[in-house]
Design a protein around this motif. Structure first.
Motif, PDB file in Angstrom:
ATOM      1  N   ASP A 175      47.014   0.232  37.214  1.00 11.84           N
ATOM      2  CA  ASP A 175      47.293  -1.172  36.894  1.00 11.84           C
ATOM      3  C   ASP A 175      46.137  -1.798  36.124  1.00 11.84           C
ATOM      4  O   ASP A 175      46.356  -2.554  35.176  1.00 11.84           O
ATOM      5  CB  ASP A 175      47.571  -1.981  38.169  1.00 11.84           C
ATOM      6  N   SER A 176      44.903  -1.476  36.527  1.00 10.54           N
ATOM      7  CA  SER A 176      43.751  -2.049  35.828  1.00 10.54           C
ATOM      8  C   SER A 176      43.659  -1.535  34.388  1.00 10.54           C
ATOM      9  O   SER A 176      43.296  -2.278  33.484  1.00 10.54           O
ATOM     10  CB  SER A 176      42.449  -1.758  36.585  1.00 10.54           C
ATOM     11  N   VAL A 177      44.012  -0.272  34.177  1.00 10.58           N
ATOM     12  CA  VAL A 177      44.004   0.302  32.823  1.00 10.58           C
ATOM     13  C   VAL A 177      45.091  -0.350  31.974  1.00 10.58           C
ATOM     14  O   VAL A 177      44.863  -0.711  30.810  1.00 10.58           O
ATOM     15  CB  VAL A 177      44.181   1.835  32.878  1.00 10.58           C
ATOM     16  N   ARG A 178      46.258  -0.516  32.545  1.00 10.55           N
ATOM     17  CA  ARG A 178      47.357  -1.177  31.812  1.00 10.55           C
ATOM     18  C   ARG A 178      46.998  -2.619  31.472  1.00 10.55           C
ATOM     19  O   ARG A 178      47.284  -3.093  30.370  1.00 10.55           O
ATOM     20  CB  ARG A 178      48.642  -1.115  32.626  1.00 10.55           C
ATOM     21  N   LYS A 179      46.360  -3.295  32.402  1.00  8.23           N
ATOM     22  CA  LYS A 179      45.939  -4.679  32.172  1.00  8.23           C
ATOM     23  C   LYS A 179      44.963  -4.754  30.995  1.00  8.23           C
ATOM     24  O   LYS A 179      44.953  -5.734  30.248  1.00  8.23           O
ATOM     25  CB  LYS A 179      45.289  -5.224  33.454  1.00  8.23           C
ATOM     26  N   ALA A 180      44.168  -3.715  30.823  1.00  6.70           N
ATOM     27  CA  ALA A 180      43.212  -3.655  29.712  1.00  6.70           C
ATOM     28  C   ALA A 180      43.880  -3.229  28.406  1.00  6.70           C
ATOM     29  O   ALA A 180      43.225  -3.209  27.355  1.00  6.70           O
ATOM     30  CB  ALA A 180      42.074  -2.696  30.060  1.00  6.70           C
ATOM     31  N   GLY A 181      45.167  -2.840  28.463  1.00  6.99           N
ATOM     32  CA  GLY A 181      45.889  -2.466  27.249  1.00  6.99           C
ATOM     33  C   GLY A 181      46.177  -0.989  27.107  1.00  6.99           C
ATOM     34  O   GLY A 181      46.822  -0.572  26.146  1.00  6.99           O
ATOM     35  N   GLY A 182      45.706  -0.178  28.052  1.00 11.91           N
ATOM     36  CA  GLY A 182      45.929   1.263  27.971  1.00 11.91           C
ATOM     37  C   GLY A 182      47.319   1.667  28.409  1.00 11.91           C
ATOM     38  O   GLY A 182      48.001   0.933  29.124  1.00 11.91           O
ATOM     39  N   GLN A 183      47.719   2.833  27.952  1.00 10.34           N
ATOM     40  CA  GLN A 183      49.018   3.405  28.321  1.00 10.34           C
ATOM     41  C   GLN A 183      48.745   4.683  29.110  1.00 10.34           C
ATOM     42  O   GLN A 183      48.178   5.637  28.569  1.00 10.34           O
ATOM     43  CB  GLN A 183      49.820   3.731  27.053  1.00 10.34           C
ATOM     44  N   ILE A 184      49.131   4.721  30.370  1.00 12.13           N
ATOM     45  CA  ILE A 184      48.938   5.910  31.200  1.00 12.13           C
ATOM     46  C   ILE A 184      50.019   6.920  30.817  1.00 12.13           C
ATOM     47  O   ILE A 184      51.202   6.655  30.996  1.00 12.13           O
ATOM     48  CB  ILE A 184      49.034   5.599  32.703  1.00 12.13           C
ATOM     49  N   VAL A 185      49.602   8.079  30.293  1.00 11.01           N
ATOM     50  CA  VAL A 185      50.582   9.097  29.909  1.00 11.01           C
ATOM     51  C   VAL A 185      50.751  10.165  30.983  1.00 11.01           C
ATOM     52  O   VAL A 185      51.773  10.846  31.027  1.00 11.01           O
ATOM     53  CB  VAL A 185      50.250   9.751  28.546  1.00 11.01           C
ATOM     54  N   ALA A 186      49.745  10.310  31.853  1.00 12.67           N
ATOM     55  CA  ALA A 186      49.817  11.314  32.915  1.00 12.67           C
ATOM     56  C   ALA A 186      48.709  11.035  33.928  1.00 12.67           C
ATOM     57  O   ALA A 186      47.765  10.289  33.644  1.00 12.67           O
ATOM     58  CB  ALA A 186      49.667  12.726  32.357  1.00 12.67           C
ATOM     59  N   ALA A 187      48.846  11.655  35.094  1.00 10.97           N
ATOM     60  CA  ALA A 187      47.830  11.573  36.138  1.00 10.97           C
ATOM     61  C   ALA A 187      47.653  12.963  36.723  1.00 10.97           C
ATOM     62  O   ALA A 187      48.568  13.789  36.688  1.00 10.97           O
ATOM     63  CB  ALA A 187      48.250  10.583  37.221  1.00 10.97           C
ATOM     64  N   CYS A 188      46.452  13.203  37.255  1.00  5.97           N
ATOM     65  CA  CYS A 188      46.196  14.493  37.895  1.00  5.97           C
ATOM     66  C   CYS A 188      45.142  14.314  38.975  1.00  5.97           C
ATOM     67  O   CYS A 188      44.422  13.318  39.001  1.00  5.97           O
ATOM     68  CB  CYS A 188      45.771  15.536  36.870  1.00  5.97           C
ATOM     69  N   SER A 189      45.069  15.287  39.861  1.00  2.00           N
ATOM     70  CA  SER A 189      44.049  15.286  40.904  1.00  2.00           C
ATOM     71  C   SER A 189      43.718  16.725  41.279  1.00  2.00           C
ATOM     72  O   SER A 189      44.527  17.627  41.055  1.00  2.00           O
ATOM     73  CB  SER A 189      44.525  14.515  42.140  1.00  2.00           C
TER      74      SER A 189
END
Length: 193
Positions: free
Chosen positions: A131-145
């Motif tokens: 959410d914080s990345v999106r608020k800054a304008g970024g687009q989350i394309v994937a996540a990993c751990s």
């Protein structure tokens, strides 16, 4: 790297702890993965990151502009994922309880982001960081751990990859078994609320 090889790295670094732990999610467990221990060796951290990067589908890897990880737990693996992918790696942190970009880090509008975590249990921290990345304008394309502790249940709303899945039981505060409740609770993570 197979799951057995990954777990061998956790055991070799004494990163798999047993006791009574309150996880960042608020749930309780008899097991805790102290990823900082497995990542304290730079060669091991690099090997794990390269193995994780290879598990991300090639078409998604090609879309990534930048790596973002939540502090504290994701910082080292996020950095190593940046190295493995040849991308800049930054982190978000919670100085006042909510994730935000600091230290001059920025995300450009439309920049395609890979969110990297050490361990995902419920996905709450990951979603907050996203959410914080999106608020800054970024687009989350994937996540990993490195580790998926969700039992395959986590839904981050984007493609998600983990290096290993561990299904240690976790319990809500009112569900903790008596034998676990008899052990003093430890809060080993970085989130001390």
């Amino acid at each position: 790297m197979t799951e057995d090889e990954v777990l061998a790295e956790f055991r070799a670094s004494q990163a798999l702890l047993e006791g009574h732990f309150r996880l960042s999610s608020g749930r309780h467990s008899a097991h805790y993965l102290q990823c900082a221990r497995v990542l304290m060796n730079a060669e091991r951290a690099g090997n794990l990151a390269r193995a994780l990067a290879q598990k991300i589908p090639r078409d998604l890897r090609a879309q990534i502009d930048k790596v973002v990880a939540p502090a504290m737990g994701g910082v080292i693996i996020g950095h190593e994922m940046g190295r493995a992918l040849g991308k800049d790696a930054i982190f978000v942190e919670r100085p006042t309880g909510t994730f935000e970009l600091r230290r001059g880090f920025t995300v450009e509008s439309g920049e395609r982001i890979l969110l990297v975590e050490d361990v995902v249990t419920t996905g709450l921290s990951s979603r907050e960081a996203m959410d914080s990345v999106r608020k800054a304008g970024g687009q989350i394309v994937a996540a990993c751990s490195l580790v998926d502790r969700s039992g395959g249940e986590v839904d981050l709303g984007v493609p998600y990859t983990s290096l290993v899945a561990l299904n240690f039981p976790t319990y809500a505060e009112d569900e903790v078994p008596a034998e676990l409740a008899a052990i003093p609770v430890q809060k080993p993570g970085s989130r001390q609320e």
